[in-house]
Scaffold this active site. Structure first.
Site, short mmCIF file in Angstrom:
data_model
loop_
_atom_site.label_atom_id
_atom_site.label_comp_id
_atom_site.label_asym_id
_atom_site.label_seq_id
_atom_site.Cartn_x
_atom_site.Cartn_y
_atom_site.Cartn_z
N HIS A 26 0.84 -1.20 0.00
CA HIS A 26 0.00 0.00 0.00
C HIS A 26 0.88 1.25 0.00
O HIS A 26 2.04 1.23 0.41
CB HIS A 26 -0.93 0.01 1.21
CG HIS A 26 -0.25 0.31 2.52
ND1 HIS A 26 -0.07 1.59 3.00
CD2 HIS A 26 0.33 -0.51 3.45
CE1 HIS A 26 0.56 1.55 4.16
NE2 HIS A 26 0.82 0.28 4.46
N CYS A 27 0.30 2.33 -0.53
CA CYS A 27 0.95 3.64 -0.45
C CYS A 27 0.09 4.51 0.45
O CYS A 27 -0.62 3.99 1.31
CB CYS A 27 1.13 4.25 -1.85
SG CYS A 27 -0.42 4.51 -2.74
N ALA A 28 0.13 5.81 0.30
CA ALA A 28 -0.59 6.70 1.21
C ALA A 28 -2.10 6.55 1.12
O ALA A 28 -2.81 6.70 2.11
CB ALA A 28 -0.19 8.15 0.93
#
Length: 468
Positions: A26-28
């Site tokens: 996942h990213c932000a």
């Protein structure tokens, strides 16, 4: 079963089940899933899951938009289903093996420049703040004039605003070595060699005060301050050369021979072949860009403002980082940023209209936060979660972007930096342009909002899409 556990389970099932998922990260704002077969993804089912704000397949990954904070919790729940969790970099490496040659090339270009953007953003903010504090009107509030500013203070501001661009080739070469499997510190030194004080300064040569060093009577050798392509190409070739040399050299000699030969060969190629050729190519690209931006009657603003978010959908928008860097170096300002901020704001305006007009609680809960995200410069939740889903709001957003871009173009609006837009972007326009910048954004938002409200969305349209 908790709500987040239920959501995680539904996402896994809609992505083709555990057997179809190779890894997840996942990213932000997004859950990034690498799948074995993208045809097994049920995207419509994913978009109907609670807390999901949109989903799309791009860059070899199925990306589910959940928003900041939420994505971390859903990711933790997904891992409880015995799936392999990896960091974002590892997932990108897996995804890089997927897609055609053009997609992989653009993805690599983005991977090189994305880590550099934060320092360029900071530099742009420093430029904006310097423009603010040296304004005669601002100084007048404190009983001062521009003549009262000390030379030491101006020198300090130059350190803040010039350093990143002076050593930009070092940043580019470092990041390129990192992405293409070389030793980053070797790339850093190669980049620093391209801006060595022993070479004629590129800005002084461009100003006509200094002549380049001519080798063999026809090869011009200069420093490459603020240049991108020579360092980028040298970085790619250097990383591959380093790996090739390392495979040929005995392990006992690797520490000495590999960096020595890599730097010797690459700086020779960079100064005498790669640099002159690709620096000239940069000049051609910049001239074409300036020609387009100088089109009369605001045509460049209409074109760029109207089409920018289509380019964002394709995922190749990172390639324009090169243009913005060159504009900042050549002009000391960035008219491209002034136009694309209108395209970003307009998508937010279209999504806001959907959120306020719909009677669907689920759509309202999705659209309103997504519009705010767009006003912060991030349009993916608005585009993929709302506007593209209903098509017409996206088109109205494009029209709003063209309208705002038109005003930005005819007014000569120019940012002091890059990579931030709409609300955060105000910091790039503190040098007497702030009111025009606000007007451009309001025109883009209002145009997209009104058109979407009148012609772009109705709840009957949502019902039809659900039925289909």
């Amino acid at each position: 079963m908790s709500e987040n556990t239920k959501i995680a389970k539904e996402i896994i099932e809609a992505a083709g089940g555990k057997g179809n998922i190779e890894s997840v990260a996942h990213c932000a704002t997004r859950l990034r899933i690498v799948v074995a077969d993208k045809e097994k993804i049920d995207q419509d089912a994913v978009e109907e899951i609670d807390k999901v704000k949109g989903a799309f397949y791009n860059s070899g990954q199925f990306q589910v938009i959940l928003g900041t904070g939420t994505v971390n919790r859903i990711y933790d729940e997904v891992l409880k289903f015995d799936l392999e969790g990896k960091n974002k970099s590892e997932v990108k490496q897996e995804a890089a093996k997927k897609g055609n040659l053009f997609q992989r090339a653009i993805r690599s270009f983005g991977d090189v420049f994305v880590p550099i953007i934060p320092v360029l953003v900071a530099t742009g903010l420093f430029m904006g703040l310097r423009g603010l504090v040296v304004q005669e009107e601002i100084l007048g509030l404190f009983g001062m004039s521009p003549d009262d500013i000390s030379e030491n203070f101006l020198l300090f501001t130059e350190i803040l605003t010039d350093t990143a661009f002076i050593f930009l080739p070092a940043l580019v070469a470092w990041s390129t070595f990192r992405v293409f499997g070389g030793t980053p510190i070797v790339g850093l030194i190669l980049g620093l060699m391209l801006v060595s004080p022993a070479l004629p300064n590129a800005w002084d040569v461009a100003g006509g005060g200094v002549e380049p060093i001519m080798f063999a009577g026809f090869i011009p050798v200069v420093g490459y301050q603020a240049s991108v392509l020579p360092a980028f190409i040298a970085g790619i070739l250097g990383a591959k050369l380093e790996k090739w040399i390392r495979n040929k050299v005995p392990e006992a000699l690797d520490l000495i021979v590999t960096p020595f030969m890599t730097l010797l060969i690459m700086i020779t190629l960079a100064l005498f072949l790669i640099g002159p050729i690709f620096h000239a190519l940069e000049g051609v690209i910049l001239d074409v860009t300036l020609t387009v931006l100088a089109w009369p009657f605001g045509l460049s603003g209409i074109l760029i403002g109207g089409l920018n978010q289509i380019i964002v959908i394709t995922g190749v928008h990172h390639i324009f980082n090169l243009l913005e860097i060159q504009l900042l170096d050549k002009l000391g300002a960035n008219p491209y940023n002034a136009i694309i901020t209108a395209s970003v704001a307009a998508q937010g305006g279209a999504t806001l209209a959907v959120g306020l007009k719909t009677k669907s609680k689920k759509l309202k809960a999705l659209a309103l936060p997504s519009s705010f995200s767009a006003f912060l410069g991030i349009t993916e939740p608005a585009i993929f979660g709302v506007n593209l889903r209903f098509v017409k709001p996206f088109i109205m957003g494009l029209i709003g972007g063209a309208a705002g871009g038109f005003v930005a173009s005819i007014s000569g609006l120019e940012g002091t930096g890059m990579a931030i837009t709409v609300i955060p972007g105000t910091l790039l326009y503190l040098n007497e342009q702030i009111f025009m910048y606000i007007l451009v954004n309001l025109i883009a938002i209002a145009t997209a909002f009104v058109l979407t409200w009148l012609f772009g969305y109705s709840d009957k349209q949502e019902e039809k899409i659900i039925e289909d």
